[in-house]
Scaffold this motif. Sequence first.
Motif, PDB file in Angstrom:
ATOM      1  N   GLU A 118      31.059  -7.183 -23.593  1.00  7.67           N
ATOM      2  CA  GLU A 118      31.592  -7.043 -24.941  1.00  7.67           C
ATOM      3  C   GLU A 118      30.754  -6.053 -25.741  1.00  7.67           C
ATOM      4  N   VAL A 119      31.416  -5.111 -26.395  1.00  8.89           N
ATOM      5  CA  VAL A 119      30.761  -4.161 -27.279  1.00  8.89           C
ATOM      6  C   VAL A 119      30.981  -4.647 -28.708  1.00  8.89           C
ATOM      7  N   SER A 120      29.935  -4.655 -29.484  1.00  7.27           N
ATOM      8  CA  SER A 120      29.964  -5.194 -30.835  1.00  7.27           C
ATOM      9  C   SER A 120      30.901  -4.405 -31.749  1.00  7.27           C
ATOM     10  N   PRO A 121      31.594  -5.099 -32.649  1.00 10.22           N
ATOM     11  CA  PRO A 121      32.390  -4.390 -33.659  1.00 10.22           C
ATOM     12  C   PRO A 121      31.525  -3.519 -34.572  1.00 10.22           C
ATOM     13  N   LYS A 122      30.236  -3.832 -34.676  1.00 11.90           N
ATOM     14  CA  LYS A 122      29.330  -2.994 -35.471  1.00 11.90           C
ATOM     15  C   LYS A 122      29.221  -1.594 -34.874  1.00 11.90           C
ATOM     16  N   ILE A 123      29.511  -1.462 -33.613  1.00 11.00           N
ATOM     17  CA  ILE A 123      29.513  -0.159 -32.952  1.00 11.00           C
ATOM     18  C   ILE A 123      30.920   0.430 -32.947  1.00 11.00           C
ATOM     19  N   LEU A 124      31.923  -0.383 -32.674  1.00 12.83           N
ATOM     20  CA  LEU A 124      33.283   0.127 -32.511  1.00 12.83           C
ATOM     21  C   LEU A 124      33.930   0.556 -33.819  1.00 12.83           C
ATOM     22  N   ILE A 125      33.643  -0.126 -34.917  1.00 10.92           N
ATOM     23  CA  ILE A 125      34.254   0.246 -36.202  1.00 10.92           C
ATOM     24  C   ILE A 125      33.788   1.625 -36.662  1.00 10.92           C
ATOM     25  N   PRO A 126      32.481   1.940 -36.637  1.00  7.03           N
ATOM     26  CA  PRO A 126      32.105   3.323 -36.995  1.00  7.03           C
ATOM     27  C   PRO A 126      32.700   4.367 -36.050  1.00  7.03           C
ATOM     28  N   ILE A 127      32.799   4.038 -34.772  1.00 10.41           N
ATOM     29  CA  ILE A 127      33.416   4.981 -33.831  1.00 10.41           C
ATOM     30  C   ILE A 127      34.871   5.234 -34.239  1.00 10.41           C
ATOM     31  N   GLY A 128      35.578   4.181 -34.602  1.00 13.93           N
ATOM     32  CA  GLY A 128      36.963   4.348 -35.048  1.00 13.93           C
ATOM     33  C   GLY A 128      37.063   5.157 -36.335  1.00 13.93           C
ATOM     34  N   CYS A 129      36.160   4.913 -37.273  1.00 14.53           N
ATOM     35  CA  CYS A 129      36.183   5.660 -38.540  1.00 14.53           C
ATOM     36  C   CYS A 129      35.879   7.139 -38.317  1.00 14.53           C
ATOM     37  N   PHE A 130      34.861   7.428 -37.530  1.00 15.30           N
ATOM     38  CA  PHE A 130      34.526   8.825 -37.254  1.00 15.30           C
ATOM     39  C   PHE A 130      35.649   9.515 -36.486  1.00 15.30           C
ATOM     40  N   THR A 131      36.260   8.794 -35.559  1.00 12.44           N
ATOM     41  CA  THR A 131      37.355   9.365 -34.775  1.00 12.44           C
ATOM     42  C   THR A 131      38.558   9.661 -35.659  1.00 12.44           C
ATOM     43  N   SER A 132      38.826   8.809 -36.624  1.00 14.48           N
ATOM     44  CA  SER A 132      39.974   9.055 -37.492  1.00 14.48           C
ATOM     45  C   SER A 132      39.760  10.270 -38.375  1.00 14.48           C
ATOM     46  N   VAL A 133      38.523  10.601 -38.675  1.00 12.53           N
ATOM     47  CA  VAL A 133      38.257  11.733 -39.562  1.00 12.53           C
ATOM     48  C   VAL A 133      38.222  13.053 -38.799  1.00 12.53           C
ATOM     49  N   ILE A 134      37.387  13.158 -37.783  1.00 10.87           N
ATOM     50  CA  ILE A 134      37.157  14.466 -37.169  1.00 10.87           C
ATOM     51  C   ILE A 134      38.265  14.880 -36.194  1.00 10.87           C
ATOM     52  N   PRO A 135      38.497  14.230 -35.074  1.00  6.33           N
ATOM     53  CA  PRO A 135      39.491  14.809 -34.172  1.00  6.33           C
ATOM     54  C   PRO A 135      40.939  14.468 -34.514  1.00  6.33           C
ATOM     55  N   LEU A 136      41.186  13.477 -35.380  1.00  7.88           N
ATOM     56  CA  LEU A 136      42.569  13.081 -35.618  1.00  7.88           C
ATOM     57  C   LEU A 136      43.132  13.544 -36.955  1.00  7.88           C
ATOM     58  N   PHE A 137      42.318  13.667 -37.972  1.00 10.50           N
ATOM     59  CA  PHE A 137      42.793  13.972 -39.316  1.00 10.50           C
ATOM     60  C   PHE A 137      43.510  15.321 -39.348  1.00 10.50           C
ATOM     61  N   GLY A 138      42.909  16.344 -38.765  1.00  6.60           N
ATOM     62  CA  GLY A 138      43.509  17.672 -38.744  1.00  6.60           C
ATOM     63  C   GLY A 138      44.793  17.758 -37.944  1.00  6.60           C
TER      64      GLY A 138
END
Length: 128
Positions: free
Chosen positions: A64-84
């Motif tokens: 199990e990977v902690s949500p403390k790690i997965l939530i920032p990964i999701g937030c960063f992913t939504s901004v940089i490679p997906l937003f544009g």
Amino acid sequence: MNWKHIISSGTGTGAILAIFILIVFVLPELDPGSFAGLCGGFLALSVLSATIVNKTSQWAGWSEVSPKILIPIGCFTSVIPLFGPFFGLPNTNPTTLATVVAFGAVGGAFWSLPFAGWNYWKNREKKD
């Protein structure tokens, strides 16, 4: 939990996030109304995708990977490679949508690298 689990979970989080954004915003052509609404929607979908990956890992008996790690990964992913790409989508052909999901998966893997590196470094010190 080792660095491989972090990267694979980050990849899954990014791909699921891209699918959710496609389902919620792109395919129904939903206008969030404001930039704050868009950011709030992306944040909520990031938390949801991180939770799904975490619960799936628990259910399957994987590390199990902690949500403390997965939530920032999701937030960063939504901004940089997906937003544009979401603003510049030329059409909703299946190949275009699959490309966006691939961007999400690659972005999730990329943003999980700092967390995986930190975990690798921390566990390496314990072995010495």
